[in-house]
Design an enzyme around this catalytic site. Structure first.
Site, PDB file in Angstrom:
ATOM      1  N   ILE A 131       0.848  -1.193   0.000  1.00 15.53           N
ATOM      2  CA  ILE A 131       0.000   0.000   0.000  1.00 15.53           C
ATOM      3  C   ILE A 131       0.882   1.241   0.000  1.00 15.53           C
ATOM      4  O   ILE A 131       1.943   1.263   0.629  1.00 15.53           O
ATOM      5  CB  ILE A 131      -0.973  -0.010   1.210  1.00 15.53           C
ATOM      6  CG1 ILE A 131      -1.951   1.168   1.142  1.00 15.53           C
ATOM      7  CG2 ILE A 131      -0.198  -0.019   2.534  1.00 15.53           C
ATOM      8  CD1 ILE A 131      -3.118   1.075   2.110  1.00 15.53           C
ATOM      9  N   CYS A 132       0.430   2.232  -0.722  1.00 14.60           N
ATOM     10  CA  CYS A 132       1.183   3.464  -0.854  1.00 14.60           C
ATOM     11  C   CYS A 132       0.585   4.528   0.080  1.00 14.60           C
ATOM     12  O   CYS A 132      -0.414   5.149  -0.270  1.00 14.60           O
ATOM     13  CB  CYS A 132       1.083   3.903  -2.314  1.00 14.60           C
ATOM     14  SG  CYS A 132       2.070   5.317  -2.716  1.00 14.60           S
TER      15      CYS A 132
END
Length: 149
Positions: free
Chosen positions: A85-86
């Site tokens: 996840i960013c």
């Protein structure tokens, strides 16, 4: 060991003040590995889905950010094929003062409100921006396929 004390305190805080729609439990007796799940909000493109992810705390926590990996596939501009996840708080905005409950809240917010900004998956982000109907249909389809028990 400072890390362990801090992790125990954080886990106690999360357990005593749970975040709605989020579950967290250590993997067996290892406090450095957590199994987590987010039940998507009813107004999210992923509604009715439950998304599982692991949160791994480094030995030198809280001086290094935890790593998060989604184990449930999700059609999301901010979560890539490998489940990473960013979110800035897990990268350049990490500080030792950041609590794990705030990290979990940021992850939950990111899952429920996909944004084309700062994407991990540029193609999905472009679709969200330019063809939201198709994005929503695919997100719903993947949710049904991978995230509904």
């Amino acid at each position: 060991m400072t890390s362990l004390r801090r992790i125990q305190k954080e886990l106690t805080d999360i357990t005593s003040r749970p975040i709605e729609g989020l579950s967290v439990e250590p993997v067996e007796d290892n406090l450095f590995e957590w199994k987590c799940a987010i039940k998507a909000a009813s107004d999210s493109p992923y509604k009715n889905g439950t998304f599982h992810f692991s949160l791994s705390l480094p030995e030198n926590f809280p001086f290094k950010a935890p790593s998060v990996t989604f184990t449930t596939k999700i059609y999301h501009p901010g979560i890539n094929e490998e489940g990473h996840i960013c979110v800035p708080v897990l990268r350049d905005q990490w500080k030792p003062s950041v609590t794990l409950s705030s990290v979990l809240a940021v992850i939950q917010e990111k899952v429920n409100n996909p944004s084309p900004d700062d994407p991990f998956e540029p193609d999905i982000a472009a679709q969200l921006k330019n063809d939201k109907t198709k994005f929503l249909a695919t997100a719903k389809e993947w949710t049904k396929k991978y995230a509904v028990a």
